[in-house]
Enzyme design. Sequence first.
Site, mmCIF file in Angstrom:
data_model
loop_
_atom_site.group_PDB
_atom_site.id
_atom_site.type_symbol
_atom_site.label_atom_id
_atom_site.label_comp_id
_atom_site.label_asym_id
_atom_site.label_seq_id
_atom_site.Cartn_x
_atom_site.Cartn_y
_atom_site.Cartn_z
ATOM 1 N N GLU A 198 -2.831 5.812 12.200
ATOM 2 C CA GLU A 198 -2.005 6.136 11.035
ATOM 3 C C GLU A 198 -2.904 6.300 9.807
ATOM 4 O OE1 GLU A 198 1.381 3.513 10.757
ATOM 5 O OE2 GLU A 198 1.296 3.548 8.567
ATOM 6 N N GLU B 126 -4.652 -2.227 9.375
ATOM 7 C CA GLU B 126 -3.947 -2.812 10.524
ATOM 8 C C GLU B 126 -4.615 -2.447 11.844
ATOM 9 O OE1 GLU B 126 0.189 -1.503 10.218
ATOM 10 O OE2 GLU B 126 0.075 -1.747 8.044
ATOM 11 N N SER C 293 0.871 -1.184 0.000
ATOM 12 C CA SER C 293 0.000 0.000 0.000
ATOM 13 C C SER C 293 0.905 1.230 0.000
ATOM 14 C CB SER C 293 -0.948 -0.012 1.199
ATOM 15 O OG SER C 293 -0.272 0.212 2.402
ATOM 16 N N GLU D 56 1.904 -9.161 6.757
ATOM 17 C CA GLU D 56 2.735 -8.810 7.918
ATOM 18 C C GLU D 56 2.565 -9.785 9.072
ATOM 19 O OE1 GLU D 56 2.052 -4.696 8.883
ATOM 20 O OE2 GLU D 56 2.938 -3.990 7.011
ATOM 21 N N LYS E 6 7.262 0.240 14.439
ATOM 22 C CA LYS E 6 6.195 -0.620 13.923
ATOM 23 C C LYS E 6 6.819 -1.700 13.063
ATOM 24 C CE LYS E 6 3.089 0.399 10.618
ATOM 25 N NZ LYS E 6 1.867 0.708 9.850
ATOM 26 N N HIS F 69 -3.045 -5.797 2.292
ATOM 27 C CA HIS F 69 -2.157 -6.846 2.811
ATOM 28 C C HIS F 69 -2.816 -8.217 2.876
ATOM 29 C CE1 HIS F 69 0.440 -3.596 4.965
ATOM 30 N NE2 HIS F 69 0.545 -3.554 3.659
ATOM 31 N N HIS G 264 8.687 -0.852 9.451
ATOM 32 C CA HIS G 264 8.922 -1.859 8.419
ATOM 33 C C HIS G 264 8.010 -1.597 7.213
ATOM 34 C CE1 HIS G 264 5.409 -4.671 9.937
ATOM 35 N NE2 HIS G 264 5.028 -3.419 9.813
ATOM 36 N N ASP H 190 1.795 8.488 7.121
ATOM 37 C CA ASP H 190 2.649 7.542 6.385
ATOM 38 C C ASP H 190 2.606 7.920 4.907
ATOM 39 O OD1 ASP H 190 3.811 5.370 5.100
ATOM 40 O OD2 ASP H 190 2.310 3.912 5.707
ATOM 41 N N LYS I 215 10.019 5.444 7.003
ATOM 42 C CA LYS I 215 10.391 4.246 6.254
ATOM 43 C C LYS I 215 11.532 4.650 5.327
ATOM 44 C CE LYS I 215 5.703 2.222 5.915
ATOM 45 N NZ LYS I 215 4.463 2.224 5.076
ATOM 46 N N ASP J 124 -3.715 1.349 11.667
ATOM 47 C CA ASP J 124 -3.304 1.979 10.411
ATOM 48 C C ASP J 124 -4.486 1.814 9.467
ATOM 49 O OD1 ASP J 124 -2.276 2.972 8.097
ATOM 50 O OD2 ASP J 124 -0.569 1.590 7.966
HETATM 51 P P1 PGA Z 1 3.150 -1.136 3.030
HETATM 52 O O1 PGA Z 1 2.215 -1.077 4.313
HETATM 53 O O2 PGA Z 1 4.514 -1.512 3.457
HETATM 54 O O3 PGA Z 1 2.452 -2.173 2.203
HETATM 55 O O4 PGA Z 1 3.103 0.231 2.407
HETATM 56 C C1 PGA Z 1 2.651 -0.651 5.565
HETATM 57 C C2 PGA Z 1 1.939 0.593 5.981
HETATM 58 O O5 PGA Z 1 1.018 1.098 5.287
HETATM 59 O O6 PGA Z 1 2.282 1.127 7.027
HETATM 60 ZN ZN ZN Z 2 0.748 2.830 6.815
#
Ligand code: PGA
Ligand code: ZN
Length: 398
Positions: free
Chosen positions: A273, A153, A40, A194, A376, A144, A353, A300, A325, A230
């Site tokens: 998030e 999430e 995503s 995940e 996270k 996911h 992650h 994010d 990230k 999230d």
């Molecule tokens: P992604 O998801 O690594 O698939 O982008 C993680 C997130 O959205 O935090």
């Molecule tokens: Zn996210």
Amino acid sequence: LITEVRLRRVLDSRGNPTVEAEVTTESGGFGRAAAPSGASTGAHEATSLPASEAIASAREHAVPRIEGQVYAGDQRSVDAALRAADGTESFDEIGANSAVAISMAAATAAADTLGAPLYQHLGGAFRGNEFPTPLGNVIGGGEHAAEATHIQEFLAAPVGAPSVADAVFANARVHGAVGEILAERDVAAAKGDEGAWAPAIDDSEAFEIVAEATEQVAGEVGFDIGFGLDVAATELYDADEGVYRYGDTERTPDEQIEYVAGLVDEYDLVYVEDPLDEEDFEGFADLTDQVGSETLICGDDLFVTNTERLDRGIEAGAANALLVKPNQIGTLSDAFDATERAVENGLAPVISHRSGETEDTTIAHLAVATAAPFVKTGAVGGERTAKLNELIRTEETA
Ligand code: PGA
Ligand code: ZN
């Protein structure tokens, strides 16, 4: 001095090829790191190229600017060489996956040369003795896992844990408890990318189950376990129609803000998030205003670890937390700059992650080095526990 940069394709946790880098220094230091990958992903992230293309291009453009040219311990120069080799803002040429793998491998090689743990090299002596609280993904869906929850999430947040180790075990225990509750309810559940349970249930049932599981485990362990989300709302947003779609349920942006604010109230959420679309700085600001400082509203896809987008968010009051990230921006230097800018402006950095991961542990060290309040990186599964177990070890020695 860096004498050699090797690049190869290795597998990530989804079974896709990703870029692994190895850096060797003149004094015998060695570092290895691999790029993660998102599902995503934010529209404004740096470019991830197919691994073989990223490797070929980095070998041609970046490696000659690094081998025999820069010191591994001089992270700014390593990352400047990567940027100069690429020549674009978003690593379109060598790929942010090649860039971040080399950037992280260089840091690891420098730490090895010094004989110091990576967090020590990255954070130096002035980070204090803070350790991050791990956010553990226990139920998930969205991009996911197909046919599971709309919200991406549901996170356990053991904010009352006396140590990282206690927090890590508590999250795994919540994950286990969720599995038991699903079994009691005769709900079959596979796991998503995940490692979170990915049952075909409504979001409302997921809220019920996670609330029950966190409460139960908090009772067992004797400390507070909060609840986080999230939403990954960009994936739910239909930009043409201007609505968020949860299956047959539609919410306008105003209704979405009201819905999330209601969830914060009802479940005492400590962390939310991406509650809104990645372009909706104003909506983020409204919600952040409404929920107050007890709840982290984290960007994010909104910020993509990009200092310019973060500055826009700071200006608008769009969030009180930044997701970090490194592969969204391409180098450790850029990730550090974004983290620092967040902290200077009162936003909490959360090191994260990706849904596609490897055994790489760099983000665990980054979280300790930056004294981030949260990290996270999942709750179970080998590529997740690689980081969590590294945090446990680090806490012992730091
Ligand atoms: P992604 O998801 O690594 O698939 O982008 C993680 C997130 O959205 O935090
Ligand atoms: Zn996210």
